[in-house]
Every structure is written in structure tokens, then in C-alpha cells.
Write a protein that holds these residues in place. Structure first.
Motif, PDB file in Angstrom:
ATOM      1  N   SER A   1       0.843  -1.193   0.000  1.00 19.58           N
ATOM      2  CA  SER A   1       0.000   0.000   0.000  1.00 19.58           C
ATOM      3  C   SER A   1       0.883   1.249   0.000  1.00 19.58           C
ATOM      4  O   SER A   1       2.074   1.175   0.294  1.00 19.58           O
ATOM      5  CB  SER A   1      -0.901  -0.001   1.229  1.00 19.58           C
ATOM      6  OG  SER A   1      -0.128   0.200   2.389  1.00 19.58           O
ATOM      7  N   PRO A   2       0.321   2.410  -0.312  1.00 20.64           N
ATOM      8  CA  PRO A   2       1.112   3.647  -0.240  1.00 20.64           C
ATOM      9  C   PRO A   2       1.627   3.937   1.171  1.00 20.64           C
ATOM     10  O   PRO A   2       2.639   4.591   1.340  1.00 20.64           O
ATOM     11  CB  PRO A   2       0.133   4.729  -0.690  1.00 20.64           C
ATOM     12  CG  PRO A   2      -0.936   4.020  -1.432  1.00 20.64           C
ATOM     13  CD  PRO A   2      -0.996   2.635  -0.866  1.00 20.64           C
ATOM     14  N   LEU A   3       0.946   3.425   2.164  1.00 20.02           N
ATOM     15  CA  LEU A   3       1.396   3.611   3.542  1.00 20.02           C
ATOM     16  C   LEU A   3       2.741   2.916   3.767  1.00 20.02           C
ATOM     17  O   LEU A   3       3.615   3.440   4.465  1.00 20.02           O
ATOM     18  CB  LEU A   3       0.350   3.070   4.521  1.00 20.02           C
ATOM     19  CG  LEU A   3       0.646   3.263   5.986  1.00 20.02           C
ATOM     20  CD1 LEU A   3       0.744   4.749   6.316  1.00 20.02           C
ATOM     21  CD2 LEU A   3      -0.426   2.610   6.836  1.00 20.02           C
ATOM     22  N   GLY A   4       2.957   1.766   3.152  1.00 18.17           N
ATOM     23  CA  GLY A   4       4.239   1.068   3.263  1.00 18.17           C
ATOM     24  C   GLY A   4       5.369   1.883   2.660  1.00 18.17           C
ATOM     25  O   GLY A   4       6.470   1.938   3.206  1.00 18.17           O
ATOM     26  N   LEU A   5       5.105   2.518   1.527  1.00 18.45           N
ATOM     27  CA  LEU A   5       6.104   3.380   0.902  1.00 18.45           C
ATOM     28  C   LEU A   5       6.438   4.563   1.808  1.00 18.45           C
ATOM     29  O   LEU A   5       7.602   4.938   1.953  1.00 18.45           O
ATOM     30  CB  LEU A   5       5.608   3.876  -0.456  1.00 18.45           C
ATOM     31  CG  LEU A   5       6.530   4.835  -1.196  1.00 18.45           C
ATOM     32  CD1 LEU A   5       7.855   4.157  -1.522  1.00 18.45           C
ATOM     33  CD2 LEU A   5       5.856   5.356  -2.445  1.00 18.45           C
ATOM     34  N   LEU A   6       5.431   5.123   2.448  1.00 22.53           N
ATOM     35  CA  LEU A   6       5.646   6.244   3.369  1.00 22.53           C
ATOM     36  C   LEU A   6       6.529   5.826   4.541  1.00 22.53           C
ATOM     37  O   LEU A   6       7.445   6.550   4.929  1.00 22.53           O
ATOM     38  CB  LEU A   6       4.305   6.783   3.869  1.00 22.53           C
ATOM     39  CG  LEU A   6       4.377   7.939   4.851  1.00 22.53           C
ATOM     40  CD1 LEU A   6       4.956   9.174   4.172  1.00 22.53           C
ATOM     41  CD2 LEU A   6       3.006   8.224   5.418  1.00 22.53           C
ATOM     42  N   VAL A   7       6.274   4.655   5.082  1.00 24.53           N
ATOM     43  CA  VAL A   7       7.083   4.156   6.205  1.00 24.53           C
ATOM     44  C   VAL A   7       8.535   3.960   5.770  1.00 24.53           C
ATOM     45  O   VAL A   7       9.468   4.341   6.482  1.00 24.53           O
ATOM     46  CB  VAL A   7       6.488   2.846   6.770  1.00 24.53           C
ATOM     47  CG1 VAL A   7       7.440   2.169   7.739  1.00 24.53           C
ATOM     48  CG2 VAL A   7       5.150   3.110   7.431  1.00 24.53           C
ATOM     49  N   ILE A   8       8.736   3.406   4.593  1.00 25.27           N
ATOM     50  CA  ILE A   8      10.096   3.192   4.092  1.00 25.27           C
ATOM     51  C   ILE A   8      10.808   4.525   3.880  1.00 25.27           C
ATOM     52  O   ILE A   8      11.993   4.680   4.218  1.00 25.27           O
ATOM     53  CB  ILE A   8      10.068   2.356   2.802  1.00 25.27           C
ATOM     54  CG1 ILE A   8       9.668   0.927   3.137  1.00 25.27           C
ATOM     55  CG2 ILE A   8      11.419   2.371   2.107  1.00 25.27           C
ATOM     56  CD1 ILE A   8       9.449   0.042   1.934  1.00 25.27           C
TER      57      ILE A   8
ATOM     58  N   LEU B   1      14.181   5.816   5.766  1.00 19.50           N
ATOM     59  CA  LEU B   1      15.340   6.223   4.977  1.00 19.50           C
ATOM     60  C   LEU B   1      15.797   7.632   5.357  1.00 19.50           C
ATOM     61  O   LEU B   1      16.996   7.879   5.518  1.00 19.50           O
ATOM     62  CB  LEU B   1      15.008   6.164   3.484  1.00 19.50           C
ATOM     63  CG  LEU B   1      16.146   6.468   2.528  1.00 19.50           C
ATOM     64  CD1 LEU B   1      17.260   5.448   2.680  1.00 19.50           C
ATOM     65  CD2 LEU B   1      15.637   6.486   1.104  1.00 19.50           C
ATOM     66  N   ALA B   2      14.848   8.552   5.536  1.00 16.90           N
ATOM     67  CA  ALA B   2      15.197   9.916   5.943  1.00 16.90           C
ATOM     68  C   ALA B   2      15.840   9.918   7.331  1.00 16.90           C
ATOM     69  O   ALA B   2      16.820  10.634   7.573  1.00 16.90           O
ATOM     70  CB  ALA B   2      13.958  10.803   5.923  1.00 16.90           C
ATOM     71  N   GLY B   3      15.320   9.114   8.250  1.00 16.03           N
ATOM     72  CA  GLY B   3      15.912   9.016   9.585  1.00 16.03           C
ATOM     73  C   GLY B   3      17.324   8.475   9.543  1.00 16.03           C
ATOM     74  O   GLY B   3      18.209   8.956  10.257  1.00 16.03           O
ATOM     75  N   THR B   4      17.566   7.496   8.678  1.00 16.53           N
ATOM     76  CA  THR B   4      18.907   6.932   8.544  1.00 16.53           C
ATOM     77  C   THR B   4      19.885   7.966   8.002  1.00 16.53           C
ATOM     78  O   THR B   4      21.015   8.090   8.488  1.00 16.53           O
ATOM     79  CB  THR B   4      18.871   5.701   7.619  1.00 16.53           C
ATOM     80  OG1 THR B   4      17.947   4.749   8.159  1.00 16.53           O
ATOM     81  CG2 THR B   4      20.236   5.067   7.490  1.00 16.53           C
ATOM     82  N   VAL B   5      19.451   8.731   6.997  1.00 17.73           N
ATOM     83  CA  VAL B   5      20.320   9.772   6.427  1.00 17.73           C
ATOM     84  C   VAL B   5      20.658  10.822   7.482  1.00 17.73           C
ATOM     85  O   VAL B   5      21.812  11.246   7.599  1.00 17.73           O
ATOM     86  CB  VAL B   5      19.646  10.412   5.193  1.00 17.73           C
ATOM     87  CG1 VAL B   5      20.373  11.668   4.758  1.00 17.73           C
ATOM     88  CG2 VAL B   5      19.580   9.416   4.047  1.00 17.73           C
ATOM     89  N   LEU B   6      19.673  11.226   8.276  1.00 12.75           N
ATOM     90  CA  LEU B   6      19.925  12.222   9.316  1.00 12.75           C
ATOM     91  C   LEU B   6      20.869  11.684  10.385  1.00 12.75           C
ATOM     92  O   LEU B   6      21.743  12.414  10.873  1.00 12.75           O
ATOM     93  CB  LEU B   6      18.611  12.681   9.936  1.00 12.75           C
ATOM     94  CG  LEU B   6      17.709  13.514   9.020  1.00 12.75           C
ATOM     95  CD1 LEU B   6      16.364  13.773   9.689  1.00 12.75           C
ATOM     96  CD2 LEU B   6      18.377  14.814   8.647  1.00 12.75           C
ATOM     97  N   LEU B   7      20.723  10.425  10.746  1.00  3.82           N
ATOM     98  CA  LEU B   7      21.625   9.840  11.740  1.00  3.82           C
ATOM     99  C   LEU B   7      23.058   9.746  11.226  1.00  3.82           C
ATOM    100  O   LEU B   7      24.012  10.007  11.963  1.00  3.82           O
ATOM    101  CB  LEU B   7      21.131   8.451  12.152  1.00  3.82           C
ATOM    102  CG  LEU B   7      19.940   8.431  13.093  1.00  3.82           C
ATOM    103  CD1 LEU B   7      19.422   7.009  13.254  1.00  3.82           C
ATOM    104  CD2 LEU B   7      20.311   9.005  14.436  1.00  3.82           C
ATOM    105  N   VAL B   8      23.230   9.398   9.963  1.00  4.01           N
ATOM    106  CA  VAL B   8      24.583   9.313   9.391  1.00  4.01           C
ATOM    107  C   VAL B   8      25.223  10.694   9.333  1.00  4.01           C
ATOM    108  O   VAL B   8      26.404  10.854   9.659  1.00  4.01           O
ATOM    109  CB  VAL B   8      24.526   8.650   7.997  1.00  4.01           C
ATOM    110  CG1 VAL B   8      25.851   8.805   7.265  1.00  4.01           C
ATOM    111  CG2 VAL B   8      24.167   7.189   8.118  1.00  4.01           C
ATOM    112  N   ARG B   9      24.465  11.713   8.953  1.00 11.21           N
ATOM    113  CA  ARG B   9      25.015  13.074   8.915  1.00 11.21           C
ATOM    114  C   ARG B   9      25.425  13.531  10.308  1.00 11.21           C
ATOM    115  O   ARG B   9      26.480  14.140  10.484  1.00 11.21           O
ATOM    116  CB  ARG B   9      23.984  14.042   8.329  1.00 11.21           C
ATOM    117  CG  ARG B   9      23.810  13.878   6.827  1.00 11.21           C
ATOM    118  CD  ARG B   9      22.806  14.825   6.267  1.00 11.21           C
ATOM    119  NE  ARG B   9      23.187  16.202   6.542  1.00 11.21           N
ATOM    120  CZ  ARG B   9      22.357  17.225   6.481  1.00 11.21           C
ATOM    121  NH1 ARG B   9      21.094  17.038   6.167  1.00 11.21           N
ATOM    122  NH2 ARG B   9      22.786  18.446   6.732  1.00 11.21           N
ATOM    123  N   SER B  10      24.602  13.230  11.306  1.00 12.12           N
ATOM    124  CA  SER B  10      24.927  13.616  12.677  1.00 12.12           C
ATOM    125  C   SER B  10      26.185  12.895  13.160  1.00 12.12           C
ATOM    126  O   SER B  10      27.044  13.501  13.805  1.00 12.12           O
ATOM    127  CB  SER B  10      23.753  13.299  13.591  1.00 12.12           C
ATOM    128  OG  SER B  10      24.083  13.534  14.927  1.00 12.12           O
TER     129      SER B  10
END
Length: 86
Positions: free
Chosen positions: A19-26, A30-39
Motif C-alpha cells: 500500500s502507499p502507507l508502506g512506501l511512506l514508512v520506508i 530512509l530519511a531518519g537513517t540519512v539524518l543519523l549518518v550526517r549527525s
């Protein structure tokens, strides 16, 4: 309860599709992972090149890289004491 859940399993051509909700969760993960790597990279840039002390104390050379008590303290003439027999 389990019988009720087992009876209401979806079947048919729509069963198992994402469902589109699954894409939103992914995308959120992904955005959280990118922010953690930058930090993490910001914090790693703030670390010194080496952790070697600038002015080591005279007795520090015997303690580096060893477990406490593995090397006997030095005697007055600068040589390590002989190990005690067990």
C-alpha cells in the motif's frame, strides 16, 4: 479470537500487494537513517586525530595497552620488579 482472525484473512487479487502507507514508512525510515549518518559524521569530525597524550607521565608507558596488574611496578633503579612466584 484466533478463529475470528483466521476467518477474516484477505484473499483474492489484492491480497499481498503493498500500500502507499508502506512506501511512506520506508521513506521515513530512509530519511531518519540519512539524518543519523550526517549527525554521526559531524561528531566524528570533532574527534582528535590521535588520542595519544601530549605529555605522558613517566609511569604511563608501563600502563598503556596492558591490563591493570599485568606489569609489576618499577623498582627504584628503573627496572621492573621480578614477578612473584605463585
Amino acid at each position: 479470537m484466533l478463529v475470528y482472525l483466521a476467518q477474516n484473512t484477505p484473499t483474492g487479487p489484492e491480497f499481498g500487494k503493498a500500500s502507499p502507507l508502506g512506501l511512506l514508512v520506508i521513506l521515513i525510515l530512509l530519511a531518519g537513517t540519512v539524518l543519523l549518518v550526517r549527525s554521526m559524521n559531524k561528531h566524528l569530525k570533532g574527534l582528535p586525530e590521535t588520542f595519544e597524550p601530549e605529555h605522558p607521565e613517566p609511569d604511563q608507558k608501563a600502563d598503556e595497552g596492558t591490563e591493570p596488574g599485568a606489569i609489576e611496578p618499577e623498582s627504584g633503579d628503573g627496572t621492573p620488579k621480578a614477578p612473584k612466584p605463585d
